[in-house]
Design an enzyme around this catalytic site. Sequence first.
Site, PDB file in Angstrom:
ATOM      1  N   ASP A  31     -42.552  -8.131   6.319  1.00 47.47           N
ATOM      2  CA  ASP A  31     -42.364  -9.405   7.007  1.00 47.47           C
ATOM      3  C   ASP A  31     -43.298 -10.441   6.385  1.00 47.47           C
ATOM      4  O   ASP A  31     -44.451 -10.161   6.057  1.00 47.47           O
ATOM      5  CB  ASP A  31     -42.659  -9.241   8.501  1.00 47.47           C
ATOM      6  CG  ASP A  31     -42.118 -10.397   9.323  1.00 47.47           C
ATOM      7  OD1 ASP A  31     -41.162 -10.189  10.084  1.00 47.47           O
ATOM      8  OD2 ASP A  31     -42.678 -11.521   9.207  1.00 47.47           O
ATOM      9  N   ASN A  88     -34.839  -8.190  18.295  1.00 45.36           N
ATOM     10  CA  ASN A  88     -34.719  -9.361  19.155  1.00 45.36           C
ATOM     11  C   ASN A  88     -33.285  -9.874  19.092  1.00 45.36           C
ATOM     12  O   ASN A  88     -32.759 -10.103  18.003  1.00 45.36           O
ATOM     13  CB  ASN A  88     -35.684 -10.460  18.687  1.00 45.36           C
ATOM     14  CG  ASN A  88     -37.137 -10.036  18.787  1.00 45.36           C
ATOM     15  OD1 ASN A  88     -37.525  -9.342  19.728  1.00 45.36           O
ATOM     16  ND2 ASN A  88     -37.950 -10.432  17.811  1.00 45.36           N
ATOM     17  N   VAL A  97     -33.788 -15.259  12.880  1.00 45.50           N
ATOM     18  CA  VAL A  97     -32.961 -15.026  11.693  1.00 45.50           C
ATOM     19  C   VAL A  97     -31.685 -14.333  12.162  1.00 45.50           C
ATOM     20  O   VAL A  97     -31.742 -13.292  12.834  1.00 45.50           O
ATOM     21  CB  VAL A  97     -33.698 -14.174  10.638  1.00 45.50           C
ATOM     22  CG1 VAL A  97     -32.781 -13.870   9.459  1.00 45.50           C
ATOM     23  CG2 VAL A  97     -34.966 -14.874  10.163  1.00 45.50           C
ATOM     24  N   HIS A 101     -31.805  -7.322  12.392  1.00 43.68           N
ATOM     25  CA  HIS A 101     -32.938  -6.650  11.744  1.00 43.68           C
ATOM     26  C   HIS A 101     -33.783  -5.967  12.792  1.00 43.68           C
ATOM     27  O   HIS A 101     -33.792  -6.366  13.954  1.00 43.68           O
ATOM     28  CB  HIS A 101     -33.785  -7.651  10.934  1.00 43.68           C
ATOM     29  CG  HIS A 101     -34.191  -8.844  11.734  1.00 43.68           C
ATOM     30  ND1 HIS A 101     -33.331  -9.903  11.957  1.00 43.68           N
ATOM     31  CD2 HIS A 101     -35.342  -9.145  12.381  1.00 43.68           C
ATOM     32  CE1 HIS A 101     -33.936 -10.813  12.702  1.00 43.68           C
ATOM     33  NE2 HIS A 101     -35.162 -10.376  12.990  1.00 43.68           N
ATOM     34  N   HIS A 103     -37.674  -4.714  13.533  1.00 48.15           N
ATOM     35  CA  HIS A 103     -39.079  -4.802  13.147  1.00 48.15           C
ATOM     36  C   HIS A 103     -39.705  -3.420  13.333  1.00 48.15           C
ATOM     37  O   HIS A 103     -39.608  -2.831  14.422  1.00 48.15           O
ATOM     38  CB  HIS A 103     -39.841  -5.771  14.059  1.00 48.15           C
ATOM     39  CG  HIS A 103     -39.333  -7.177  14.057  1.00 48.15           C
ATOM     40  ND1 HIS A 103     -40.012  -8.201  13.426  1.00 48.15           N
ATOM     41  CD2 HIS A 103     -38.236  -7.740  14.622  1.00 48.15           C
ATOM     42  CE1 HIS A 103     -39.340  -9.341  13.627  1.00 48.15           C
ATOM     43  NE2 HIS A 103     -38.273  -9.091  14.338  1.00 48.15           N
TER      44      HIS A 103
END
Length: 115
Positions: A31, A88, A97, A101, A103
């Site tokens: 990240d 999220n 974004v 994805h 994290h």
Amino acid sequence: MSDNCIFCKIISGEIPGKFIYQDDYVVAFEDLNPQAPCHVLIVPRKHIRTTLDLTTADNELVGHIYQVAGKIAHDQGFADDGFRVVNNCNEAAGQTVWHIHFHLLAGRDMIWPPG
Ligand code: 5GP
Ligand code: ZN
């Protein structure tokens, strides 16, 4: 590949990313703004906008993402202490974004409930 998607551009190599894992289905890169000593984004090569856009055809892909998270945590030495995988979905959850994805966060004690 979706136009103007920053993660599609990282996946294609159009903009740089610090890759730590890749296979036919996913890539994982660091990240840009890490929130833990280990903060890796695990991203499917397929452009999927949010968690709500997943279909049953993606079930294996999501399972694979969790397998990759565990592998990276293990390879980087965080598996025993513990790690967190976060996705999220939409604005209130903090999604910024619009290419799904996950994290992977590790290397420090996590608080609960999350912010
Ligand atoms: P979200 O807020 O959507 O759950 O997570 C997006 C993440 O992407 C953030 O943690 C942010 O730091 C990261 N990010 C945004 N732009 C870039 C970029 O160009 N390169 C990398 N490596 N990470 C990015
Ligand atoms: Zn994309």
